[in-house]
Design a protein around this motif. Structure first.
Motif, PDB file in Angstrom:
ATOM      1  N   ARG A  61       1.269  -8.791  -5.028  1.00  0.00           N
ATOM      2  CA  ARG A  61       0.732  -8.247  -3.771  1.00  0.00           C
ATOM      3  C   ARG A  61       1.416  -6.958  -3.339  1.00  0.00           C
ATOM      4  O   ARG A  61       0.989  -6.320  -2.390  1.00  0.00           O
ATOM      5  CB  ARG A  61       0.866  -9.267  -2.653  1.00  0.00           C
ATOM      6  CG  ARG A  61      -0.071 -10.424  -2.801  1.00  0.00           C
ATOM      7  CD  ARG A  61      -0.172 -11.101  -1.497  1.00  0.00           C
ATOM      8  NE  ARG A  61      -1.126 -12.179  -1.524  1.00  0.00           N
ATOM      9  CZ  ARG A  61      -1.302 -13.007  -0.522  1.00  0.00           C
ATOM     10  NH1 ARG A  61      -0.578 -12.878   0.569  1.00  0.00           N
ATOM     11  NH2 ARG A  61      -2.181 -13.957  -0.601  1.00  0.00           N
ATOM     12  N   LEU A  62       2.493  -6.577  -4.017  1.00  0.00           N
ATOM     13  CA  LEU A  62       3.221  -5.364  -3.686  1.00  0.00           C
ATOM     14  C   LEU A  62       3.036  -4.341  -4.797  1.00  0.00           C
ATOM     15  O   LEU A  62       3.099  -4.696  -5.978  1.00  0.00           O
ATOM     16  CB  LEU A  62       4.716  -5.649  -3.511  1.00  0.00           C
ATOM     17  CG  LEU A  62       5.135  -6.344  -2.222  1.00  0.00           C
ATOM     18  CD1 LEU A  62       4.843  -7.820  -2.273  1.00  0.00           C
ATOM     19  CD2 LEU A  62       6.591  -6.114  -1.967  1.00  0.00           C
ATOM     20  N   SER A  63       2.836  -3.105  -4.409  1.00  0.00           N
ATOM     21  CA  SER A  63       2.731  -2.048  -5.412  1.00  0.00           C
ATOM     22  C   SER A  63       3.378  -0.773  -4.900  1.00  0.00           C
ATOM     23  O   SER A  63       3.337  -0.468  -3.698  1.00  0.00           O
ATOM     24  CB  SER A  63       1.273  -1.804  -5.793  1.00  0.00           C
ATOM     25  OG  SER A  63       0.518  -1.453  -4.664  1.00  0.00           O
ATOM     26  N   LEU A  64       3.983  -0.039  -5.819  1.00  0.00           N
ATOM     27  CA  LEU A  64       4.633   1.226  -5.505  1.00  0.00           C
ATOM     28  C   LEU A  64       3.571   2.322  -5.506  1.00  0.00           C
ATOM     29  O   LEU A  64       2.928   2.564  -6.523  1.00  0.00           O
ATOM     30  CB  LEU A  64       5.713   1.519  -6.546  1.00  0.00           C
ATOM     31  CG  LEU A  64       6.503   2.803  -6.394  1.00  0.00           C
ATOM     32  CD1 LEU A  64       7.337   2.769  -5.124  1.00  0.00           C
ATOM     33  CD2 LEU A  64       7.387   3.022  -7.595  1.00  0.00           C
ATOM     34  N   LEU A  65       3.364   2.955  -4.353  1.00  0.00           N
ATOM     35  CA  LEU A  65       2.359   4.018  -4.243  1.00  0.00           C
ATOM     36  C   LEU A  65       2.948   5.383  -4.572  1.00  0.00           C
ATOM     37  O   LEU A  65       2.370   6.142  -5.344  1.00  0.00           O
ATOM     38  CB  LEU A  65       1.760   4.055  -2.839  1.00  0.00           C
ATOM     39  CG  LEU A  65       0.928   2.868  -2.403  1.00  0.00           C
ATOM     40  CD1 LEU A  65       0.433   3.062  -0.975  1.00  0.00           C
ATOM     41  CD2 LEU A  65      -0.236   2.652  -3.337  1.00  0.00           C
ATOM     42  N   THR A  66       4.066   5.709  -3.940  1.00  0.00           N
ATOM     43  CA  THR A  66       4.706   7.010  -4.158  1.00  0.00           C
ATOM     44  C   THR A  66       6.216   6.824  -4.244  1.00  0.00           C
ATOM     45  O   THR A  66       6.757   5.825  -3.796  1.00  0.00           O
ATOM     46  CB  THR A  66       4.410   7.996  -3.005  1.00  0.00           C
ATOM     47  OG1 THR A  66       4.942   7.465  -1.792  1.00  0.00           O
ATOM     48  CG2 THR A  66       2.920   8.240  -2.851  1.00  0.00           C
TER      49      THR A  66
END
Length: 90
Positions: A61-66
């Motif tokens: 459910r967590l993702s690194l965007l920038t």
């Protein structure tokens, strides 16, 4: 879905959340320390795992965007809104 700014400190002796702060642009961010070194994405992986555990959510459910190589990162958390995040991390 909420987007969270995080200032990551890698190579720490402990993994912990140091609280909220605001940068010079007025963005509110969470200060987080992880044990992993910033080599080959290990610190980013440790950050995602630590936040997921702290928020009691699956890592998926967590993702690194920038901020892949920067200290200030933006994380997207699916299934959580701003109020729920504030309740979990005061």
């Amino acid at each position: 879905m909420v987007k969270l700014f995080v200032r990551l400190t890698p190579k720490s002796s402990v993994e912990r959340i140091d609280g909220w702060d605001t940068d010079d642009k007025g963005r509110r961010f969470l200060k987080v320390r992880v044990r992993a070194a910033p080599i080959e994405g290990r610190a980013n992986e440790a950050l995602i795992a630590f936040l997921a555990k702290s928020l009691k959510l699956p890592k998926s459910r967590l993702s690194l965007l920038t901020g892949d190589t920067a200290r200030l990162k933006q994380i997207e958390i699916d299934g959580l809104d701003e109020a729920e995040l504030e309740a979990l991390i005061p």
